[in-house]
Motif scaffolding. Structure first.
Motif, PDB file in Angstrom:
ATOM      1  N   ASN A   4       0.826  -1.216   0.000  1.00  0.00           N
ATOM      2  CA  ASN A   4       0.000   0.000   0.000  1.00  0.00           C
ATOM      3  C   ASN A   4       0.856   1.260   0.000  1.00  0.00           C
ATOM      4  N   HIS A   5       1.869   1.257   0.858  1.00  0.00           N
ATOM      5  CA  HIS A   5       2.757   2.431   0.947  1.00  0.00           C
ATOM      6  C   HIS A   5       3.483   2.661  -0.378  1.00  0.00           C
ATOM      7  N   ASN A   6       4.028   1.610  -0.948  1.00  0.00           N
ATOM      8  CA  ASN A   6       4.763   1.747  -2.206  1.00  0.00           C
ATOM      9  C   ASN A   6       3.850   2.188  -3.348  1.00  0.00           C
TER      10      ASN A   6
ATOM     11  N   LEU B 209      -8.576  10.358 -10.575  1.00  0.00           N
ATOM     12  CA  LEU B 209      -9.921  10.432 -10.000  1.00  0.00           C
ATOM     13  C   LEU B 209     -10.127   9.388  -8.918  1.00  0.00           C
ATOM     14  N   THR B 210      -9.765   8.157  -9.186  1.00  0.00           N
ATOM     15  CA  THR B 210      -9.912   7.085  -8.192  1.00  0.00           C
ATOM     16  C   THR B 210      -8.684   6.194  -8.237  1.00  0.00           C
ATOM     17  N   ARG B 211      -8.438   5.531  -7.112  1.00  0.00           N
ATOM     18  CA  ARG B 211      -7.350   4.549  -7.036  1.00  0.00           C
ATOM     19  C   ARG B 211      -7.845   3.355  -6.236  1.00  0.00           C
ATOM     20  N   ARG B 212      -7.722   2.194  -6.789  1.00  0.00           N
ATOM     21  CA  ARG B 212      -8.080   0.962  -6.079  1.00  0.00           C
ATOM     22  C   ARG B 212      -6.821   0.110  -5.962  1.00  0.00           C
ATOM     23  N   ILE B 213      -6.318   0.000  -4.743  1.00  0.00           N
ATOM     24  CA  ILE B 213      -5.084  -0.748  -4.491  1.00  0.00           C
ATOM     25  C   ILE B 213      -5.463  -2.041  -3.770  1.00  0.00           C
TER      26      ILE B 213
ATOM     27  N   GLU C 132      -3.616  -7.983  -1.847  1.00  0.00           N
ATOM     28  CA  GLU C 132      -3.743  -9.445  -1.974  1.00  0.00           C
ATOM     29  C   GLU C 132      -3.637  -9.875  -3.441  1.00  0.00           C
ATOM     30  N   GLU C 133      -4.033  -9.012  -4.373  1.00  0.00           N
ATOM     31  CA  GLU C 133      -3.908  -9.328  -5.797  1.00  0.00           C
ATOM     32  C   GLU C 133      -2.705  -8.652  -6.441  1.00  0.00           C
ATOM     33  N   ARG C 134      -1.993  -7.831  -5.655  1.00  0.00           N
ATOM     34  CA  ARG C 134      -0.859  -7.045  -6.142  1.00  0.00           C
ATOM     35  C   ARG C 134      -1.246  -6.279  -7.413  1.00  0.00           C
ATOM     36  N   SER C 135      -2.313  -5.501  -7.278  1.00  0.00           N
ATOM     37  CA  SER C 135      -2.815  -4.760  -8.431  1.00  0.00           C
ATOM     38  C   SER C 135      -3.115  -3.317  -8.053  1.00  0.00           C
ATOM     39  N   LEU C 136      -2.937  -2.401  -9.039  1.00  0.00           N
ATOM     40  CA  LEU C 136      -3.293  -0.998  -8.923  1.00  0.00           C
ATOM     41  C   LEU C 136      -4.254  -0.685 -10.062  1.00  0.00           C
ATOM     42  N   ASN C 137      -5.424  -0.211  -9.724  1.00  0.00           N
ATOM     43  CA  ASN C 137      -6.432   0.120 -10.722  1.00  0.00           C
ATOM     44  C   ASN C 137      -6.731   1.607 -10.592  1.00  0.00           C
ATOM     45  N   LEU C 138      -6.386   2.399 -11.633  1.00  0.00           N
ATOM     46  CA  LEU C 138      -6.490   3.854 -11.560  1.00  0.00           C
ATOM     47  C   LEU C 138      -7.412   4.372 -12.649  1.00  0.00           C
ATOM     48  N   LEU C 139      -8.175   5.417 -12.311  1.00  0.00           N
ATOM     49  CA  LEU C 139      -8.992   6.128 -13.286  1.00  0.00           C
ATOM     50  C   LEU C 139      -8.448   7.546 -13.399  1.00  0.00           C
ATOM     51  N   LEU C 140      -8.038   7.920 -14.616  1.00  0.00           N
ATOM     52  CA  LEU C 140      -7.426   9.222 -14.840  1.00  0.00           C
ATOM     53  C   LEU C 140      -8.347  10.104 -15.658  1.00  0.00           C
TER      54      LEU C 140
ATOM     55  N   LEU D 244       7.429  -2.531  -6.451  1.00  0.00           N
ATOM     56  CA  LEU D 244       6.182  -3.105  -6.950  1.00  0.00           C
ATOM     57  C   LEU D 244       6.438  -4.092  -8.079  1.00  0.00           C
ATOM     58  N   ARG D 245       7.504  -4.854  -7.942  1.00  0.00           N
ATOM     59  CA  ARG D 245       7.828  -5.844  -8.968  1.00  0.00           C
ATOM     60  C   ARG D 245       6.689  -6.882  -9.065  1.00  0.00           C
TER      61      ARG D 245
END
Length: 448
Positions: free
Chosen positions: A256-258, A276-280, A283-291, A313-314
């Motif tokens: 989360n911090h990274n 606009l939004t960030r979903r971190i 557990e899935e090691r995923s970043l989902n962003l809306l720009l 975040l490798r």
């Protein structure tokens, strides 16, 4: 006599200097083990208080319940009995602990079934995911409690241990899980309660073994060895899952911090681009962003993906969606949450500013009430010169002292005077009295 580090350490860390008599310690332990009469009623009251505190997210109520809870008694009794080889005391402690646990679960389940407030607050959620730090708290808290229990003057050790180890809230959280059918809450809370019980018992066992207390002996060494092995095996089996959970918490926190650092450094600073939004999801090691704003082409997004390893975040999956057309239901909910959170923060900031301004205006009004207008300085000078011809110039001002916790607000009149010729002490004293009478009941400070 030469200095001895061993003697110095033994003298500083000795545990027997203020130890109570063995019979007194045993009496206190046995009194805490029993659950009937007063102890049973106090337990029920503590359960209700803790349940209400968890229900309304009141830290004060939860702390109060932990202070009055008698749950420590049977746990300490089990550890004390194991250390002194008293199997009947261990059995009595275990029986009463199971009784207290059943009563606690029953009362808390009934409360949460009847209460109209069903949402889980932060205080309740904090008792559903135990980890290694809970093991450490229970271990060292139990050790402090065992040391305090064996002292002549216990001081505030036992109440502090009751708060630190938190036996009551996990049981009430488990009752919430049973009442609402949320079995993950129930299992997590019961595991936290089990951790506290086992490691308080273990630390009590270790402390009592260090003290010169009389111990009973078993008929054969094999039985004694079997009891000790059982205690240590139970402790290891209890701690192992918590270590796994703690590793997961540390890993998720680091992810989360990274991820937040990556977003702050690489996306928010891009000119014309807005997150606009960030979903971190660690557990899935995923970043989902809306720009929104400036459109990022494929090479730009590929460059961002290549920078992920620089932020630890490798092998993380980066998903970037651009424009409101890419808004799905989960993102819409996240956007709504972000907007509401931003509005809340702005409202809170405005409210704080209004409160500060209101306090400032109140202080100004109080100062105005405290500081009525001064008489005309020229008029006072003329009157003073009639009585004291040596006075050449005179000025008036006010010194306002605001109210504090221990002092009321007050006003002092400062009189600045210049003389043609200094007054004699008797004349100066008479002049001060005249000023005090002329300027009213307020304190007068004469500055020459």
């Amino acid at each position: 006599m030469p200095f001895s580090i061993t003697h110095f350490l033994r003298d500083r860390f000795i545990l027997t200097a203020d130890m109570a008599e063995p019979d007194e310690i045993r009496t206190d332990v046995e009194a805490g083990v029993s659950f009937r009469g007063t102890n049973l009623w106090v337990l029920i009251f503590a359960i209700v208080i803790a349940s209400v505190g968890l229900n309304v997210n009141s830290t004060a109520a939860i702390t109060g319940a932990m202070l009055i809870s008698p749950l420590m008694g049977p746990i300490v009794g089990i550890g004390f009995g194991a250390a002194t080889m008293e199997v009947p005391l261990m059995r009595r402690g275990l029986k009463n602990l199971l009784l207290a646990m059943v009563i606690s679960l029953a009362v808390s389940t009934i409360y949460f079934y009847l209460t109209p407030l069903s949402e889980a607050g932060s205080e309740l959620l904090a008792r559903t995911t135990p980890n290694t730090w809970d093991v450490l708290i229970a271990l060292f808290g139990g050790a402090a409690g065992a040391v305090g229990l064996t002292r002549r003057g216990r001081g505030n050790v036992i109440p502090g241990v009751a708060i630190a180890t938190a036996l009551m809230p996990p049981l009430c959280t488990a009752g919430y899980g049973l009442a609402t059918g949320q079995w993950n809450y129930c299992s997590g809370a019961m595991y936290l309660f089990f951790i506290n019980c086992v490691f308080i018992c273990l630390s009590t066992f270790l402390v009592v073994r260090l003290l010169p207390l009389p111990r009973r002996t078993f008929v054969d060494d094999a039985t004694a060895r079997r009891v000790r092995v059982s205690i240590w095996t139970l402790a290891v089996l209890t701690a192992a899952p918590s270590v796994y959970l703690a590793v997961g918490i540390v890993r998720d926190t680091a992810f989360n911090h990274n991820a937040q650092q990556f977003i702050e450094q690489e996306l928010i600073r891009l000119p014309g681009t807005y997150v606009l939004t960030r979903r971190i999801k660690p557990e899935e090691r995923s970043l989902n962003l809306l720009l929104a704003g400036k459109y990022l082409d494929r090479p730009a997004m590929a460059a961002l993906t290549r920078k992920l390893p620089e932020y630890g975040l490798r092998r993380a999956k980066l998903t970037i969606r651009q424009g409101m057309a890419q808004l799905d239901s989960a993102t819409a909910q996240a956007l709504r949450t972000n907007v509401l959170e931003d509005m809340r923060n702005r409202d809170q900031q405005a409210y704080t500013e209004y409160e500060a301004r209101f306090a400032q205006l109140q202080q100004q009004m109080a100062n105005q009430q405290l500081a009525p207008s001064l008489p005309n300085a020229l008029q006072v000078l003329r009157e003073a010169q009639i009585n004291f011809p040596q006075v050449r110039q005179l000025g008036l001002s006010q010194l306002i002292r605001p109210a504090t916790d221990s002092l009321h607000a007050d006003t002092t009149v400062v009189v600045a005077v210049r003389y043609k010729q200094m007054l004699k002490p008797a004349e100066q004293q008479r002049f001060s009295k005249w000023l005090q009478a002329r300027l009213g009941p307020r304190p007068v400070l004469l500055a020459e």
